[in-house]
Design a protein around this motif. Structure first.
Motif, PDB file in Angstrom:
ATOM      1  N   VAL A 671      53.903  99.706   1.239  1.00  0.00           N
ATOM      2  CA  VAL A 671      53.984  98.403   1.895  1.00  0.00           C
ATOM      3  C   VAL A 671      55.078  97.573   1.227  1.00  0.00           C
ATOM      4  O   VAL A 671      55.000  97.264   0.029  1.00  0.00           O
ATOM      5  N   ALA A 672      56.098  97.227   1.990  1.00  0.00           N
ATOM      6  CA  ALA A 672      57.179  96.409   1.453  1.00  0.00           C
ATOM      7  C   ALA A 672      56.743  94.953   1.385  1.00  0.00           C
ATOM      8  O   ALA A 672      56.182  94.409   2.349  1.00  0.00           O
ATOM      9  N   GLU A 673      56.984  94.330   0.231  1.00  0.00           N
ATOM     10  CA  GLU A 673      56.640  92.933   0.035  1.00  0.00           C
ATOM     11  C   GLU A 673      57.814  92.206  -0.628  1.00  0.00           C
ATOM     12  O   GLU A 673      58.705  92.822  -1.189  1.00  0.00           O
ATOM     13  N   ASP A 674      57.777  90.876  -0.553  1.00  0.00           N
ATOM     14  CA  ASP A 674      58.798  90.071  -1.212  1.00  0.00           C
ATOM     15  C   ASP A 674      58.476  89.931  -2.693  1.00  0.00           C
ATOM     16  O   ASP A 674      57.326  89.627  -3.067  1.00  0.00           O
ATOM     17  N   TYR A 675      59.483  90.145  -3.524  1.00  0.00           N
ATOM     18  CA  TYR A 675      59.359  89.918  -4.957  1.00  0.00           C
ATOM     19  C   TYR A 675      60.515  89.029  -5.395  1.00  0.00           C
ATOM     20  O   TYR A 675      61.670  89.275  -5.019  1.00  0.00           O
ATOM     21  N   VAL A 676      60.187  88.023  -6.200  1.00  0.00           N
ATOM     22  CA  VAL A 676      61.204  87.022  -6.523  1.00  0.00           C
ATOM     23  C   VAL A 676      61.287  86.773  -8.020  1.00  0.00           C
ATOM     24  O   VAL A 676      60.306  86.960  -8.762  1.00  0.00           O
ATOM     25  N   GLN A 677      62.461  86.381  -8.444  1.00  0.00           N
ATOM     26  CA  GLN A 677      62.694  85.907  -9.804  1.00  0.00           C
ATOM     27  C   GLN A 677      62.829  84.397  -9.736  1.00  0.00           C
ATOM     28  O   GLN A 677      63.654  83.872  -8.990  1.00  0.00           O
ATOM     29  N   LEU A 678      62.022  83.696 -10.524  1.00  0.00           N
ATOM     30  CA  LEU A 678      62.016  82.246 -10.511  1.00  0.00           C
ATOM     31  C   LEU A 678      62.991  81.679 -11.534  1.00  0.00           C
ATOM     32  O   LEU A 678      63.202  82.261 -12.593  1.00  0.00           O
ATOM     33  N   GLY A 679      63.583  80.539 -11.175  1.00  0.00           N
ATOM     34  CA  GLY A 679      64.444  79.840 -12.108  1.00  0.00           C
ATOM     35  C   GLY A 679      63.641  79.111 -13.170  1.00  0.00           C
ATOM     36  O   GLY A 679      62.408  79.157 -13.205  1.00  0.00           O
ATOM     37  N   ALA A 680      64.346  78.419 -14.060  1.00  0.00           N
ATOM     38  CA  ALA A 680      63.717  77.768 -15.207  1.00  0.00           C
ATOM     39  C   ALA A 680      62.811  76.621 -14.763  1.00  0.00           C
ATOM     40  O   ALA A 680      63.170  75.834 -13.881  1.00  0.00           O
ATOM     41  N   PRO A 681      61.623  76.505 -15.360  1.00  0.00           N
ATOM     42  CA  PRO A 681      60.736  75.374 -15.066  1.00  0.00           C
ATOM     43  C   PRO A 681      61.252  74.106 -15.759  1.00  0.00           C
ATOM     44  O   PRO A 681      62.342  74.086 -16.325  1.00  0.00           O
ATOM     45  N   ARG A 682      60.431  73.055 -15.723  1.00  0.00           N
ATOM     46  CA  ARG A 682      60.799  71.803 -16.405  1.00  0.00           C
ATOM     47  C   ARG A 682      61.043  72.069 -17.889  1.00  0.00           C
ATOM     48  O   ARG A 682      60.305  72.819 -18.533  1.00  0.00           O
ATOM     49  N   MET A 683      62.087  71.450 -18.402  1.00  0.00           N
ATOM     50  CA  MET A 683      62.484  71.716 -19.781  1.00  0.00           C
ATOM     51  C   MET A 683      63.061  70.449 -20.387  1.00  0.00           C
ATOM     52  O   MET A 683      63.866  69.752 -19.765  1.00  0.00           O
ATOM     53  N   PHE A 684      62.643  70.135 -21.625  1.00  0.00           N
ATOM     54  CA  PHE A 684      63.140  68.969 -22.353  1.00  0.00           C
ATOM     55  C   PHE A 684      63.836  69.413 -23.632  1.00  0.00           C
ATOM     56  O   PHE A 684      63.480  70.437 -24.232  1.00  0.00           O
ATOM     57  N   GLY A 685      64.814  68.632 -24.034  1.00  0.00           N
ATOM     58  CA  GLY A 685      65.536  68.954 -25.250  1.00  0.00           C
ATOM     59  C   GLY A 685      66.221  67.742 -25.844  1.00  0.00           C
ATOM     60  O   GLY A 685      66.247  66.658 -25.245  1.00  0.00           O
ATOM     61  N   VAL A 686      66.787  67.928 -27.025  1.00  0.00           N
ATOM     62  CA  VAL A 686      67.550  66.886 -27.698  1.00  0.00           C
ATOM     63  C   VAL A 686      68.832  67.512 -28.238  1.00  0.00           C
ATOM     64  O   VAL A 686      68.806  68.607 -28.811  1.00  0.00           O
ATOM     65  N   THR A 687      69.947  66.831 -28.048  1.00  0.00           N
ATOM     66  CA  THR A 687      71.247  67.324 -28.488  1.00  0.00           C
ATOM     67  C   THR A 687      71.909  66.292 -29.384  1.00  0.00           C
ATOM     68  O   THR A 687      71.995  65.111 -29.017  1.00  0.00           O
ATOM     69  N   THR A 688      72.367  66.730 -30.532  1.00  0.00           N
ATOM     70  CA  THR A 688      73.099  65.881 -31.463  1.00  0.00           C
ATOM     71  C   THR A 688      74.514  66.424 -31.608  1.00  0.00           C
ATOM     72  O   THR A 688      74.707  67.631 -31.771  1.00  0.00           O
ATOM     73  N   LYS A 689      75.488  65.523 -31.551  1.00  0.00           N
ATOM     74  CA  LYS A 689      76.882  65.955 -31.631  1.00  0.00           C
ATOM     75  C   LYS A 689      77.672  65.045 -32.559  1.00  0.00           C
ATOM     76  O   LYS A 689      77.520  63.824 -32.533  1.00  0.00           O
ATOM     77  N   TYR A 690      78.521  65.659 -33.366  1.00  0.00           N
ATOM     78  CA  TYR A 690      79.440  64.923 -34.239  1.00  0.00           C
ATOM     79  C   TYR A 690      80.848  65.420 -33.964  1.00  0.00           C
ATOM     80  O   TYR A 690      81.097  66.641 -33.960  1.00  0.00           O
ATOM     81  N   ALA A 691      81.761  64.508 -33.699  1.00  0.00           N
ATOM     82  CA  ALA A 691      83.148  64.875 -33.407  1.00  0.00           C
ATOM     83  C   ALA A 691      84.076  64.126 -34.352  1.00  0.00           C
ATOM     84  O   ALA A 691      83.800  62.987 -34.768  1.00  0.00           O
ATOM     85  N   PHE A 692      85.168  64.772 -34.698  1.00  0.00           N
ATOM     86  CA  PHE A 692      86.162  64.123 -35.562  1.00  0.00           C
ATOM     87  C   PHE A 692      87.571  64.456 -35.102  1.00  0.00           C
ATOM     88  O   PHE A 692      87.768  65.325 -34.254  1.00  0.00           O
TER      89      PHE A 692
END
Length: 692
Positions: A671-692
């Motif tokens: 029996v052929a059925e649909d199979y899927v790959q899901l994208g990323a769920p809700r995601m939180f993060g913090v980024t710190t950057k220093y430039a010179f």
């Protein structure tokens, strides 16, 4: 993974809590004033000369600049392409690495040797066959050119071109360090530094380390890292003023990627049951160099050369389950190892003011191009007694030229032509062997009309092409082993504007495309197993609209948006897809964003991106659902450093990045059925950057 060797020239033998989410949403109103797109003068890869994107490039082009690329959470090309209209991507692996433009492009690779429809070039290195290395490491710009690039790029760009350009060496010491921490044990660290070594030599060195457990849970193994990310990337660039008339640019790039692949489940969730999780690996070493010689008053001579060597390995649990779920005899894995080598050589001549033709009305450029690629495959499928091996090698030689004629002060006529010969050798251990030679041509003719300093109109006719190839699957009958080359005609009208004292920049294009002998994906089922192969459809059509706008509404508010509308149709009498739309071709795509500078260093931003449903494949009628994703950020910048809290997919939308339809459930045999790959769920993060 096999040890990577230095290539030889082939032609020379829950980190953050819900409080963060609340902070992001309530602060919605980037930051600092420079965060969004720009339409400053840009060298566009479609042209042989330096074009101002807004004023003189007669093509539908998106340019994603450094401030957009540097938004927190953006590490790979797949993270930013939603900003560009009528561009889609396919996952089916640890990352989305197959690209479609205007409905044209590949979606996967198994035993076949894929000749890409969309070229991916990174600092002059053709990465089209190894796109996991197409990261945003120290990138300053991504250019997306829609439509065939037959004049300048050739057979690998019938659908378009994605060009990634990294930051150049500088005359003063500059650099930056960036650290991102996010959910799912995500950690990204990058650093870059550059400056002068002497008055004639400058350098830039960049490195990046990306790790994450991923968002898949393997319930059988009780692990949460079977779909992990593990990437190390390095790049070194040198700019050398060798003499008064000669400049040299040298680049070395290395990528070591060892990602997991465990993304599909029988119940289409992010909880898998596989006992042998797969992997998605790439190790690449690439070198490129470019010389620019100005010693003749009549022309500029440029020579660009690149070589690359990659080991690619992709494998997965075929049944997605384990011996407890079904008999061990049905428990199989499939693994594909490829040894990829590539090289390009481009010798180009560009006119100067002294050598313009036809009473100084016409600038010109032309050159000779060589492309080499070899791909040796070993497929180990535990269901088969012996491994499948194949060898593929192609050599392409091309000559090209382009004329740009000023018919009046405002009207310019551009004509380009490319002639290319492709010689390919293919053999495998089933006894298949072939050595065809094809002669192909492409080009463009375009009119651009500068109605004023703030408006340009253009019309374009272009022809692109793509070589034929082989289906490396011995289960196919002989008549399906080979597929033919295809051609594409593109007709396009567009307009570009600078409005409201140059605070509003817009561009819009409408297009119609016809492909003859279009290469399409087909599926064949043998003994309950389904496999894909490439075939030719008689015709394929696509038409639509692409619009983009950027507006500096005030010193504190900046907005940007894009819209892509697309209709496609495949034509092949008697085929299941006859009269149907092409796969991975949503009828609409959009992106909207706003950035706020609140003063005193505080900033925030909100972005939304979405697309319509689209077919999984050309072989069956299963589709995704339409969706929209909401992203936001809030941060503080002071002097040389900044801290940004960010969230992606804030509404936790379940969306599909790849899908298949075939029998795979042992309790529903056949029996052929649909199979899927899901994208990323809700995601939180913090980024710190220093430039010179």
């Amino acid at each position: 993974m096999r040890r990577l060797e230095v290539p030889k020239l082939p032609f020379l033998p829950s980190i953050l809590s819900s409080a963060v989410a609340l902070g992001l949403i309530t602060a919605l109103p980037t930051a600092v004033a420079n965060e969004v797109y720009t339409f400053d003068t840009t060298t566009v890869a479609a042209s042989s000369e330096a074009d101002s994107l807004q004023d003189t490039a007669p093509a539908s082009v998106s340019v994603i600049d450094e401030t957009e690329l540097n938004k927190p959470g953006n590490t790979h090309l797949a993270d930013v392409l939603a900003q560009t209209p009528n561009v889609n991507l396919s996952a089916g692996a640890s990352r989305g690495k197959y690209y479609q433009i205007r409905g044209i492009g590949e979606r996967s690779q198994f035993t076949d040797t894929v000749n890409p429809s969309v070229a991916v070039v990174v600092d002059g290195i053709d990465m089209s066959a190894m796109t996991m290395g197409a990261t945003l490491l120290d990138a300053k710009q991504v250019q997306v050119l829609r439509g065939p690039q037959g004049s300048q790029q050739g057979a690998n760009a019938i659908g378009g071109l994605i060009n990634i350009i990294a930051n150049e060496p500088s005359d003063t010491l500059t650099g930056d360090v960036e650290l991102t921490l996010a959910e799912y044990n995500t950690q990204n660290l990058s650093a870059a530094v550059g400056g002068p070594i002497s008055d004639k030599v400058a350098y830039r060195i960049a490195a990046q380390r990306n790790t994450s457990d991923g968002f898949i849970n393997n319930d059988y193994l009780n692990r949460d890292d079977t779909n992990n990310i593990d990437e190390t990337l390095l790049r070194t660039k040198f700019r050398i003023a060798a003499t008064e008339d000669l400049d040299l640019d040298l680049t070395a790039f290395y990528a070591n990627i060892d990602n997991g692949y465990d993304a599909f489940a029988l119940d289409n969730t992010r909880h898998t049951l596989s006992d042998q999780p797969g992997h998605d690996r790439q190790e690449t070493l690439a070198l490129s160099g470019k010389s620019s010689w100005y010693g003749n008053a009549n022309f500029i001579q440029e020579t660009a050369i690149s070589i690359s060597k990659s080991n690619l390995e992709y494998g997965y649990d075929v049944d997605w389950t384990n011996p407890v779920f079904q008999p061990a005899a049905n428990n199989h894995t499939d693994n594909y190892s490829r040894d990829e080598r590539g090289a390009t050589l481009d010798v180009r001549f560009i006119s100067t003011e002294e050598s313009r033709l036809f009473k100084d009305s016409t600038g010109w450029s032309g050159g000779l191009y060589y492309f080499y690629r070899s791909s040796d495959l070993t497929r180990d499928y535990t269901k088969n007694l012996t491994a499948f091996t194949s060898e593929y090698e192609t050599n392409r030689y091309a000559g090209y030229g382009e004329l740009s004629t000023n018919l009046t002060d405002k009207l310019t006529w551009i004509n380009g032509l490319r002639l290319e010969q492709d010689s390919t050798l293919y053999s495998d251990n089933t006894g298949e062997r072939s050595k065809p030679t094809e002669h192909l041509w492409g080009g463009r003719t375009a009119l651009e009309y500068q109605t004023s300093e703030r408006q340009m109109l253009y019309g374009l006719i272009a022809r692109g092409y793509k070589v034929g190839g082989y289906n490396a699957n011995s289960s196919l009958p002989n008549e399906l082993r080979k597929y033919e080359s295809e051609t594409l005609w593109n007709f396009e009208l567009g307009a570009k504007h600078n409005l409201l004292d140059d605070t509003l920049h817009t561009q819009v294009a409408v297009f119609f495309q016809q492909r003859d002998d279009a290469q399409v994906n087909a599926t064949r089922t043998e003994l309950g197993a389904a496999f894909d192969y490439t075939d030719n459809a008689k015709k394929a059509y696509s038409y639509g609209l692409e619009a983009q706008a950027q507006w500096q509404a005030s010193d504190a508010v900046r907005l940007h948006g894009s819209l892509g509308l697309l209709q496609t149709e495949l034509t092949e009498p008697g085929a299941s897809f006859d009269g149907r739309g092409a796969a991975h071709s949503p009828e609409y795509q959009f992106a909207l964003g706003v950035s706020f500078d609140h003063g005193s260093g505080w900033f925030s931003g909100l972005d939304v991106e979405g697309k319509d449903e689209f077919y999984f494949s050309d072989s069956y009628n299963s589709t995704t659902d339409a969706y929209a994703l909401l992203n936001a950020r809030f941060g503080y910048q002071q002097d040389n450093w900044s801290v940004t809290l960010w969230g992606k997919n804030l509404t936790d939308e379940d969306y599909i990045v790849r899908g298949f339809n075939f029998p795979n459930n042992p309790y529903k045999a056949g029996v052929a059925e649909d199979y899927v790959q899901l994208g990323a769920p809700r995601m939180f993060g913090v980024t710190t950057k220093y430039a010179f």
